[in-house]
Scaffold this active site. Structure first.
Site, PDB file in Angstrom:
ATOM      1  CG  HIS A  93     -17.105 -26.196  67.244  1.00  0.00           C
ATOM      2  ND1 HIS A  93     -16.668 -24.919  66.964  1.00  0.00           N
ATOM      3  CD2 HIS A  93     -17.015 -26.332  68.590  1.00  0.00           C
ATOM      4  CE1 HIS A  93     -16.359 -24.314  68.098  1.00  0.00           C
ATOM      5  NE2 HIS A  93     -16.559 -25.142  69.108  1.00  0.00           N
TER       6      HIS A  93
ATOM      7  NE  ARG B 244     -18.866 -19.544  66.966  1.00  0.00           N
ATOM      8  CZ  ARG B 244     -17.559 -19.394  66.702  1.00  0.00           C
ATOM      9  NH1 ARG B 244     -17.187 -18.670  65.668  1.00  0.00           N
ATOM     10  NH2 ARG B 244     -16.659 -19.965  67.468  1.00  0.00           N
TER      11      ARG B 244
HETATM   12 CO    CO Z   1     -15.626 -25.064  70.904  1.00  0.00          CO
END
Ligand code: CO
Length: 212
Positions: A99, A47
Site C-alpha cells: 500500500h 488501514r
Molecule cells: Co505498510
C-alpha cells in the site's frame, strides 16, 4: 467510563446478532470448514484490512500480514501459511498487496536506527539497492516511496515463485500470483503484475527440480 476495548466486545455482539438475523444458519455453515480461493499477503497496517477493501466475506480469503508485506525464505510463519494455503486449502490465487504510504517502506528508505524492526526492513533495503538508479532519479521522496512500494511488491511476488511450494504446485495446476498496491488516498487497488506459471520471470538458478 466505558473502556475502549469494551467497544470491541459490544461490536462483536452486534456483528453476531446481525449475521444470525440475516441468516440463522450463518455460523453453522461457516463452522463446517473453509475453502478460500485466495491467499492474501498484506501489510499489518490497520488501514488495509483484506476483506473490507475487497468487499469479501468471512471464509473467502486466507490472510497473512506482516510489516510491509515481505516474503522471506526463512520465515517459517509465512512459509507455513503458503504451504497450507496451496497444498491443503488449494487456493488458486496468491495476492501480495502493498500500500502507498507504507511506514515500513518509508523507514527502510531512511538511515534512521529504528531498533529491531530494521532487521526485518533490511529486506526492503535490498530491493532499494537493486533498483536504486530508478529510485534515485526521483527527487520527490513521497513519489520515490511509492515506486519503492511497487518494486517491493514485484520482488515479493518473485520471492513466492522461488519457493518449492509454488514451483511444485505449478507442475500440476494453475496457481496465479498477483502483485497489487492499495491506494489509501482513493481506496483503489492498482494491479502491477502477475505470474501464472514457471515459464515467466524466473531465472534458471531459482528453479528447483521439483517433482509431483
Ligand atoms: Co505498510
Amino acid at each position: 467510563m466505558e473502556k475502549s476495548y469494551e467497544r470491541l466486545i459490544m461490536g462483536n455482539k452486534k456483528f453476531a446478532l446481525e449475521k444470525r438475523f440475516d441468516d440463522p444458519e450463518y455460523f453453522k455453515k461457516l463452522s463446517l470448514g473453509q475453502r478460500p480461493e485466495y491467499l492474501w499477503i498484506g501489510c499489518s497496517d490497520s488501514r488495509v484490512p483484506a476483506n473490507e477493501i475487497t468487499s469479501t466475506k468471512s471464509g473467502e480469503i486466507f490472510v497473512h500480514r506482516n510489516i510491509a508485506n515481505i516474503v522471506v525464505h526463512t520465515d517459517l510463519n509465512l512459509l507455513s501459511v503458503v504451504e497450507y494455503a496451496v497444498n491443503v486449502l488449494g487456493v488458486s490465487h496468491i495476492i501480495v498487496c502493498g500500500h502507498y504510504g507504507c511506514g515500513g517502506v518509508r523507514a527502510a528508505m531512511s538511515n534512521n536506527d529504528n531498533g529491531l524492526v530494521d532487521i526485518w526492513l533490511r529486506n526492503i533495503k535490498e530491493v532499494y539497492h537493486k533498483y536504486h538508479n530508478e529510485l534515485e532519479a526521483i527527487s520527490d521522496l513521497d513519489k520515490r516511496a511509492d515506486l519503492l512500494t511497487e518494486f517491493n511488491v514485484i520482488e515479493q511476488v518473485r520471492n513466492l515463485a522461488k519457493t518449492t511450494t509454488v514451483q511444485k504446485a505449478w507442475l500440476s495446476r494453475k496457481l496465479h500470483i498477483h502483485g497489487w498496491v492499495y491506494g489509501m488516498n482513493n481506496g483503489l487497488i492498482k494491479e502491477l503484475n502477475a505470474l501464472h506459471d514457471e515459464t515467466e520471470d524466473l531465472p534458471p538458478i531459482f528453479r528447483y527440480s521439483v517433482q509431483k
